[in-house]
Structure formats: C-alpha cells, structure tokens
Design a protein around this motif. Structure first.
Motif, PDB file in Angstrom:
ATOM      1  N   ALA A  66       0.838  -1.199   0.000  1.00  0.00           N
ATOM      2  CA  ALA A  66       0.000   0.000   0.000  1.00  0.00           C
ATOM      3  C   ALA A  66       0.873   1.249   0.000  1.00  0.00           C
ATOM      4  N   VAL A  67       0.319   2.308  -0.514  1.00  0.00           N
ATOM      5  CA  VAL A  67       0.942   3.631  -0.445  1.00  0.00           C
ATOM      6  C   VAL A  67      -0.079   4.583   0.157  1.00  0.00           C
ATOM      7  N   THR A  68       0.413   5.586   0.839  1.00  0.00           N
ATOM      8  CA  THR A  68      -0.461   6.584   1.430  1.00  0.00           C
ATOM      9  C   THR A  68      -0.230   7.908   0.717  1.00  0.00           C
ATOM     10  N   VAL A  69      -1.307   8.522   0.288  1.00  0.00           N
ATOM     11  CA  VAL A  69      -1.252   9.818  -0.375  1.00  0.00           C
ATOM     12  C   VAL A  69      -1.880  10.827   0.572  1.00  0.00           C
ATOM     13  N   ARG A  70      -1.121  11.818   0.936  1.00  0.00           N
ATOM     14  CA  ARG A  70      -1.598  12.816   1.894  1.00  0.00           C
ATOM     15  C   ARG A  70      -2.934  13.419   1.454  1.00  0.00           C
ATOM     16  N   ALA A  71      -3.849  13.458   2.396  1.00  0.00           N
ATOM     17  CA  ALA A  71      -5.193  14.033   2.213  1.00  0.00           C
ATOM     18  C   ALA A  71      -6.052  13.248   1.226  1.00  0.00           C
ATOM     19  N   ARG A  72      -5.581  12.077   0.763  1.00  0.00           N
ATOM     20  CA  ARG A  72      -6.390  11.267  -0.162  1.00  0.00           C
ATOM     21  C   ARG A  72      -6.642   9.876   0.372  1.00  0.00           C
ATOM     22  N   GLY A  73      -5.717   9.333   1.170  1.00  0.00           N
ATOM     23  CA  GLY A  73      -5.924   8.005   1.741  1.00  0.00           C
ATOM     24  C   GLY A  73      -4.842   7.019   1.361  1.00  0.00           C
ATOM     25  N   ALA A  74      -5.113   5.764   1.652  1.00  0.00           N
ATOM     26  CA  ALA A  74      -4.184   4.669   1.359  1.00  0.00           C
ATOM     27  C   ALA A  74      -4.730   3.868   0.183  1.00  0.00           C
ATOM     28  N   PHE A  75      -3.828   3.445  -0.687  1.00  0.00           N
ATOM     29  CA  PHE A  75      -4.203   2.737  -1.901  1.00  0.00           C
ATOM     30  C   PHE A  75      -3.368   1.470  -2.057  1.00  0.00           C
ATOM     31  N   VAL A  76      -3.967   0.446  -2.656  1.00  0.00           N
ATOM     32  CA  VAL A  76      -3.249  -0.780  -2.977  1.00  0.00           C
ATOM     33  C   VAL A  76      -2.317  -0.469  -4.142  1.00  0.00           C
ATOM     34  N   VAL A  77      -1.052  -0.908  -4.031  1.00  0.00           N
ATOM     35  CA  VAL A  77      -0.073  -0.612  -5.073  1.00  0.00           C
ATOM     36  C   VAL A  77      -0.368  -1.405  -6.343  1.00  0.00           C
ATOM     37  N   ASP A  78       0.136  -0.886  -7.451  1.00  0.00           N
ATOM     38  CA  ASP A  78       0.011  -1.559  -8.745  1.00  0.00           C
ATOM     39  C   ASP A  78       1.371  -1.479  -9.417  1.00  0.00           C
ATOM     40  N   PRO A  79       2.019  -2.580  -9.683  1.00  0.00           N
ATOM     41  CA  PRO A  79       1.644  -3.971  -9.455  1.00  0.00           C
ATOM     42  C   PRO A  79       1.986  -4.411  -8.035  1.00  0.00           C
ATOM     43  N   LEU A  80       1.362  -5.507  -7.620  1.00  0.00           N
ATOM     44  CA  LEU A  80       1.626  -6.057  -6.294  1.00  0.00           C
ATOM     45  C   LEU A  80       2.998  -6.726  -6.273  1.00  0.00           C
ATOM     46  N   PRO A  81       3.708  -6.616  -5.144  1.00  0.00           N
ATOM     47  CA  PRO A  81       4.967  -7.346  -5.018  1.00  0.00           C
ATOM     48  C   PRO A  81       4.691  -8.837  -4.847  1.00  0.00           C
ATOM     49  N   PRO A  82       5.666  -9.683  -5.130  1.00  0.00           N
ATOM     50  CA  PRO A  82       5.441 -11.121  -4.928  1.00  0.00           C
ATOM     51  C   PRO A  82       5.189 -11.429  -3.465  1.00  0.00           C
ATOM     52  N   SER A  83       4.405 -12.465  -3.231  1.00  0.00           N
ATOM     53  CA  SER A  83       4.101 -12.897  -1.879  1.00  0.00           C
ATOM     54  C   SER A  83       5.340 -13.537  -1.275  1.00  0.00           C
ATOM     55  N   VAL A  84       5.601 -13.220  -0.022  1.00  0.00           N
ATOM     56  CA  VAL A  84       6.728 -13.820   0.678  1.00  0.00           C
ATOM     57  C   VAL A  84       6.187 -14.897   1.593  1.00  0.00           C
ATOM     58  N   GLU A  85       6.508 -16.121   1.286  1.00  0.00           N
ATOM     59  CA  GLU A  85       6.046 -17.257   2.095  1.00  0.00           C
ATOM     60  C   GLU A  85       7.088 -17.549   3.160  1.00  0.00           C
ATOM     61  N   THR A  86       6.635 -17.948   4.326  1.00  0.00           N
ATOM     62  CA  THR A  86       7.568 -18.336   5.368  1.00  0.00           C
ATOM     63  C   THR A  86       8.057 -19.748   5.055  1.00  0.00           C
ATOM     64  N   PRO A  87       9.375 -19.980   5.154  1.00  0.00           N
ATOM     65  CA  PRO A  87       9.900 -21.302   4.831  1.00  0.00           C
ATOM     66  C   PRO A  87       9.415 -22.355   5.789  1.00  0.00           C
ATOM     67  N   ALA A  88       9.174 -23.558   5.272  1.00  0.00           N
ATOM     68  CA  ALA A  88       8.741 -24.679   6.097  1.00  0.00           C
ATOM     69  C   ALA A  88       9.922 -25.148   6.930  1.00  0.00           C
ATOM     70  N   PRO A  89       9.669 -25.539   8.177  1.00  0.00           N
ATOM     71  CA  PRO A  89      10.770 -26.012   9.011  1.00  0.00           C
ATOM     72  C   PRO A  89      11.367 -27.290   8.425  1.00  0.00           C
ATOM     73  N   SER A  90      12.684 -27.379   8.456  1.00  0.00           N
ATOM     74  CA  SER A  90      13.334 -28.574   7.928  1.00  0.00           C
ATOM     75  C   SER A  90      13.332 -29.665   8.980  1.00  0.00           C
ATOM     76  N   ALA A  91      13.187 -30.876   8.515  1.00  0.00           N
ATOM     77  CA  ALA A  91      13.080 -32.017   9.436  1.00  0.00           C
ATOM     78  C   ALA A  91      14.429 -32.512   9.867  1.00  0.00           C
TER      79      ALA A  91
END
Length: 91
Positions: A66-91
């Motif tokens: 998201a980005v915030t524009v003063r006096a206008r509000g917060a907006f979803v960015v375009d394009p979205l960044p890739p999702s960061v997944e948490t790594p699975a614990p190794s066995a």
C-alpha cells in the motif's frame, strides 16, 4: 519504572488488521489501485484503536502492498509485489 511486556497473544492481535487487509489484497478482493477504507472505518470494522490501524497501514506500506497519499488516503499498489512465504521447518 517497570516496563510491561505484552503477551504473545496481544502482539498477534495488534497485527491482525494488517493480516486481514493483506489477505484481501492478495485474494483480489482489493485489487491494485483500490482506495482502502479510511482510518475511522477500519477502527470500527476491526474493533481496534486508531493506533493499531496506523500500525497496520505502516506494515502494509513496509511490505510494499500500500501507499499513502496525503489528504487522499491509502491505496493498494500496482503492481503487487510477490508474496513472501515463510519457509517450512526442515526435518
């Protein structure tokens, strides 16, 4: 002066609005370019205080969602960044 440490549950609850909004952004419910609800609306909808909503918006900005524009509000960015997944614990 005694400093109180918040419990783990409290720390997770304070991040809850950011998690909820991020899920809605990632799912496409809030597509890129969408104006997010105002602070007062988020406070009411999430049943949290204004400080928590401000922290949530800060988390979303830090994650590049998201980005915030003063006096206008917060907006979803375009394009979205890739999702960061948490790594699975190794066995």
């Amino acid at each position: 002066m005694v400093r109180l440490r918040p419990s783990a549950a409290f720390a997770r609850n304070s991040d809850q609005p950011a998690v909820i909004i991020e899920r809605k952004i990632r799912s496409g419910e809030y597509p890129p370019g969408t104006r997010l609800a105002g602070e007062l609306t988020m406070t009411h909808d999430c049943r949290v205080g204004p400080g928590t909503v401000r922290r949530a918006l800060g988390i979303l900005r830090d994650r590049g969602l998201a980005v915030t524009v003063r006096a206008r509000g917060a907006f979803v960015v375009d394009p979205l960044p890739p999702s960061v997944e948490t790594p699975a614990p190794s066995a």
